[in-house]
Design a protein around this motif. Structure first.
Motif, PDB file in Angstrom:
ATOM      1  N   ALA A 101       0.815  -1.217   0.000  1.00 24.99           N
ATOM      2  CA  ALA A 101       0.000   0.000   0.000  1.00 24.99           C
ATOM      3  C   ALA A 101       0.847   1.265   0.000  1.00 24.99           C
ATOM      4  CB  ALA A 101      -0.926  -0.004   1.221  1.00 24.99           C
ATOM      5  N   GLY A 102       2.155   1.117   0.006  1.00 24.35           N
ATOM      6  CA  GLY A 102       3.038   2.278   0.025  1.00 24.35           C
ATOM      7  C   GLY A 102       3.198   2.884  -1.355  1.00 24.35           C
ATOM      8  N   GLN A 103       4.009   3.948  -1.415  1.00 32.69           N
ATOM      9  CA  GLN A 103       4.107   4.651  -2.702  1.00 32.69           C
ATOM     10  C   GLN A 103       4.916   3.854  -3.741  1.00 32.69           C
ATOM     11  OE1 GLN A 103       6.052   8.308  -3.049  1.00 32.69           O
ATOM     12  NE2 GLN A 103       7.701   7.829  -1.622  1.00 32.69           N
ATOM     13  N   ILE A 104       5.943   3.114  -3.331  1.00 30.75           N
ATOM     14  CA  ILE A 104       6.633   2.265  -4.314  1.00 30.75           C
ATOM     15  C   ILE A 104       5.691   1.147  -4.764  1.00 30.75           C
ATOM     16  CG2 ILE A 104       8.551   0.657  -4.716  1.00 30.75           C
ATOM     17  CD1 ILE A 104      10.259   2.371  -2.841  1.00 30.75           C
ATOM     18  N   GLY A 105       4.971   0.589  -3.795  1.00 31.69           N
ATOM     19  CA  GLY A 105       4.007  -0.466  -4.128  1.00 31.69           C
ATOM     20  C   GLY A 105       3.043  -0.006  -5.216  1.00 31.69           C
ATOM     21  N   GLY A 107       8.253  -3.070   2.012  1.00 32.11           N
ATOM     22  CA  GLY A 107       7.791  -2.450   3.262  1.00 32.11           C
ATOM     23  C   GLY A 107       8.894  -2.457   4.305  1.00 32.11           C
ATOM     24  N   ALA A 108       9.106  -1.325   4.946  1.00 30.40           N
ATOM     25  CA  ALA A 108      10.119  -1.228   5.988  1.00 30.40           C
ATOM     26  C   ALA A 108       9.722  -0.111   6.931  1.00 30.40           C
ATOM     27  CB  ALA A 108      11.490  -0.946   5.379  1.00 30.40           C
ATOM     28  N   ILE A 114      10.857  -6.697  11.462  1.00 22.96           N
ATOM     29  CA  ILE A 114      10.116  -6.964  10.217  1.00 22.96           C
ATOM     30  C   ILE A 114      10.811  -8.066   9.409  1.00 22.96           C
ATOM     31  CG2 ILE A 114       9.461  -5.963   7.981  1.00 22.96           C
ATOM     32  CD1 ILE A 114       9.157  -3.248   9.419  1.00 22.96           C
ATOM     33  N   GLY A 145      13.333  -2.220   0.896  1.00 20.98           N
ATOM     34  CA  GLY A 145      13.130  -1.419   2.112  1.00 20.98           C
ATOM     35  C   GLY A 145      14.444  -1.162   2.833  1.00 20.98           C
ATOM     36  N   ALA A 179      18.505  -1.344   3.122  1.00 21.50           N
ATOM     37  CA  ALA A 179      18.220  -2.533   2.313  1.00 21.50           C
ATOM     38  C   ALA A 179      19.251  -3.652   2.484  1.00 21.50           C
ATOM     39  CB  ALA A 179      18.102  -2.127   0.843  1.00 21.50           C
ATOM     40  N   MET A 184      18.646  -3.977  -3.278  1.00 13.89           N
ATOM     41  CA  MET A 184      18.593  -3.168  -4.502  1.00 13.89           C
ATOM     42  C   MET A 184      19.587  -2.006  -4.515  1.00 13.89           C
ATOM     43  SD  MET A 184      15.263  -1.707  -6.422  1.00 13.89           S
ATOM     44  CE  MET A 184      15.076  -0.035  -5.864  1.00 13.89           C
ATOM     45  N   SER A 235      11.686   9.021  -3.773  1.00 15.54           N
ATOM     46  CA  SER A 235      11.618   8.363  -5.087  1.00 15.54           C
ATOM     47  C   SER A 235      10.685   7.168  -5.020  1.00 15.54           C
ATOM     48  CB  SER A 235      12.988   7.813  -5.499  1.00 15.54           C
ATOM     49  OG  SER A 235      14.034   8.547  -4.951  1.00 15.54           O
ATOM     50  N   ALA A 267      12.230   4.032  -8.163  1.00 19.77           N
ATOM     51  CA  ALA A 267      12.574   2.867  -7.334  1.00 19.77           C
ATOM     52  C   ALA A 267      11.833   1.634  -7.843  1.00 19.77           C
ATOM     53  CB  ALA A 267      12.222   3.147  -5.875  1.00 19.77           C
TER      54      ALA A 267
HETATM   55  P1  NAI Z   1       5.912   4.037   2.096  1.00 17.43           P
HETATM   56  O1  NAI Z   1       6.042   4.492   3.517  1.00 17.43           O
HETATM   57  O2  NAI Z   1       5.100   4.787   1.138  1.00 17.43           O
HETATM   58  O3  NAI Z   1       5.369   2.528   2.090  1.00 17.43           O
HETATM   59  C1  NAI Z   1       5.858   1.543   2.933  1.00 17.43           C
HETATM   60  C2  NAI Z   1       4.730   0.558   3.173  1.00 17.43           C
HETATM   61  O4  NAI Z   1       5.267  -0.541   3.888  1.00 17.43           O
HETATM   62  C3  NAI Z   1       3.593   1.122   3.996  1.00 17.43           C
HETATM   63  O5  NAI Z   1       2.370   0.937   3.312  1.00 17.43           O
HETATM   64  C4  NAI Z   1       3.649   0.314   5.279  1.00 17.43           C
HETATM   65  O6  NAI Z   1       2.364   0.077   5.832  1.00 17.43           O
HETATM   66  C5  NAI Z   1       4.281  -0.976   4.782  1.00 17.43           C
HETATM   67  N1  NAI Z   1       4.886  -1.803   5.838  1.00 17.43           N
HETATM   68  C6  NAI Z   1       5.527  -1.396   6.953  1.00 17.43           C
HETATM   69  N2  NAI Z   1       5.887  -2.461   7.689  1.00 17.43           N
HETATM   70  C7  NAI Z   1       5.464  -3.561   7.030  1.00 17.43           C
HETATM   71  C8  NAI Z   1       5.527  -4.940   7.290  1.00 17.43           C
HETATM   72  N3  NAI Z   1       6.060  -5.404   8.420  1.00 17.43           N
HETATM   73  N4  NAI Z   1       5.000  -5.796   6.380  1.00 17.43           N
HETATM   74  C9  NAI Z   1       4.423  -5.326   5.280  1.00 17.43           C
HETATM   75  N5  NAI Z   1       4.317  -4.018   4.972  1.00 17.43           N
HETATM   76  C10 NAI Z   1       4.831  -3.153   5.823  1.00 17.43           C
HETATM   77  O7  NAI Z   1       7.417   3.858   1.585  1.00 17.43           O
HETATM   78  P2  NAI Z   1       7.943   3.734   0.078  1.00 17.43           P
HETATM   79  O8  NAI Z   1       8.215   5.067  -0.452  1.00 17.43           O
HETATM   80  O9  NAI Z   1       7.051   2.808  -0.670  1.00 17.43           O
HETATM   81  O10 NAI Z   1       9.374   3.057   0.345  1.00 17.43           O
HETATM   82  C11 NAI Z   1       9.471   1.741   0.845  1.00 17.43           C
HETATM   83  C12 NAI Z   1      10.896   1.459   1.276  1.00 17.43           C
HETATM   84  O11 NAI Z   1      11.779   1.481   0.162  1.00 17.43           O
HETATM   85  C13 NAI Z   1      11.469   2.475   2.271  1.00 17.43           C
HETATM   86  O12 NAI Z   1      12.198   1.752   3.263  1.00 17.43           O
HETATM   87  C14 NAI Z   1      12.419   3.285   1.425  1.00 17.43           C
HETATM   88  O13 NAI Z   1      13.458   3.849   2.219  1.00 17.43           O
HETATM   89  C15 NAI Z   1      12.939   2.224   0.501  1.00 17.43           C
HETATM   90  N6  NAI Z   1      13.569   2.695  -0.740  1.00 17.43           N
HETATM   91  C16 NAI Z   1      14.658   1.991  -1.192  1.00 17.43           C
HETATM   92  C17 NAI Z   1      15.281   2.340  -2.351  1.00 17.43           C
HETATM   93  C18 NAI Z   1      16.473   1.570  -2.853  1.00 17.43           C
HETATM   94  O14 NAI Z   1      17.062   1.999  -3.850  1.00 17.43           O
HETATM   95  N7  NAI Z   1      16.880   0.449  -2.254  1.00 17.43           N
HETATM   96  C19 NAI Z   1      14.815   3.482  -3.139  1.00 17.43           C
HETATM   97  C20 NAI Z   1      13.652   4.135  -2.611  1.00 17.43           C
HETATM   98  C21 NAI Z   1      13.063   3.740  -1.447  1.00 17.43           C
END
Ligand code: NAI
Length: 326
Positions: free
Chosen positions: A11-15, A86-87, A106, A128, A131, A153, A236, A240
């Protein structure tokens, strides 16, 4: 055959940027039907259901079904591909130890659930943050899964570096090969141009500007995430998601002959990176496996930067060890 793809943080923005691309066939190709399993925390299950309604409304021919759950065991049961997005983000006043502990809460149970129920061929990509260390925690709790199936990633960093180089030299991104990100997906990462090629010529030689490399290129790539937040008011997401698609698609379909890409994989001790750490390397994908490119010469400029990023990974590993998470 249908491939089961599990996405956490659905449900997050990357999702939101990722799921439609998976369902449309961009992850595995236009011949492969997918079944999506979405894992969320209980408070976000409803939002994930909303996304699933939209996925239904796209009538994607390749999307067989969608299951939404807050139970990791169910989400990873039979998973062929697991995208751990998710993180727990760092919130104000949170110390690094708190962040690692929250994410350990997690990624430990998710590693256990993958170990217990995922398909024999499961491939895991951790997006997440932090990572690399989250991937290490999950991997350490999945002793029955070959360690090489756990990756983190750095493809977004790789793509960012390709884009910056392309702009600097005024060449299309398709002219660039063999670029590599080393180390941690963090500000210490090292984007390496010394082995990269631009239209077959050495990229560092084509740039011929060490000051640009040191003072502009490396910090621009390493701090791009912060620059996106500053400009967009949100981190991002589409880029991502695009990088996650690229990472898995390359893993499954392979790198082009003579090229390589970047991924954080379990170190076998290559290039002085301690065995077992999940660190970014230049990698080729062959026969469904990522393999570290061997035998590259590393000069002092690169050595210093790779060592600094790897030292940060060692610190993170030691911190999660101390917390009893691995
Ligand atoms: P977001 O906050 O929009 O979405 C994260 C989602 O994860 C939320 O819907 C939340 O409810 C869910 N979540 C939290 N704990 C969970 C669990 N135990 N099980 C399942 N779902 C869970 O964040 P966004 O923007 O989607 O980013 C996600 C992650 O990706 C962040 O940790 C961000 O730092 C990371 N990221 C990594 C990148 C990379 O290059 N490796 C690039 C961009 C973001």
């Amino acid at each position: 055959m249908t491939v089961n793809v599990t996405v956490t943080g659905a449900a997050g923005q990357i999702g939101y940027a990722l799921l439609f691309r998976i369902a449309s066939g961009q992850l595995l190709g236009a011949d492969t039907p997918v079944s999506l399993r979405l894992l969320e925390i209980p408070q976000a299950v409803k939002a994930a259901e909303g996304t699933a309604m939209e996925l239904d409304d796209c009538a994607f021919p390749l999307l067989e079904d969608i299951e939404i759950t807050d139970d990791a065991k169910k989400a990873f049961d039979g998973a062929n591909i697991a995208l751990l997005v998710g993180a727990r983000p760092r919130t104000k006043g949170m110390e690094r130890g708190d962040l690692l502990a929250a994410n350990g809460g997690i990624f430990k149970p998710q590693g256990e659930a993958i170990n217990a129920g995922a398909a024999d061929d499961v491939r895991v990509l951790v997006v997440g943050n932090p990572a690399n260390t989250n991937a290490l925690i999950a991997q350490q709790h999945a002793p029955d899964v070959p360690a090489e199936r756990f990756t983190a990633m750095t493809r977004l960093d790789h793509n960012r570096a390709v884009a910056q180089l392309s702009k600097k030299l005024g060449v299309p991104v398709s002219a660039i090969r063999r670029l590599a990100i080393w180390g941690n997906h963090s500000a210490t990462q090292y984007p390496d141009l010394f082995h990269a090629e631009v239209n077959g010529e050495n990229a560092a030689a084509a740039v011929n500007d060490e000051a640009w490399l040191r003072d502009t290129f490396i910090p621009t790539v390493a701090k791009r995430g912060a620059a996106i937040i500053e400009a967009r008011g949100a981190s991002s997401a589409a880029s991502a998601a695009g990088a996650a698609i690229d990472h898995v698609s390359t893993w499954v379909h392979g790198t082009a002959e003579g090229d390589w890409t970047s991924a954080a994989v379990v170190s076998d001790g290559s290039y002085g990176v301690p065995e077992g750490l999940i660190s970014s390397f230049p990698v080729v994908a062959r026969d469904g496996r990522y393999e570290i490119v061997q035998g590259l010469e590393i000069d002092d400029f690169s050595r210093e930067r790779i060592d600094a990023s790897v030292a940060e990974l060692v610190e993170e590993r030691d911190a999660v060890r101390k917390l009893g998470l691995i």
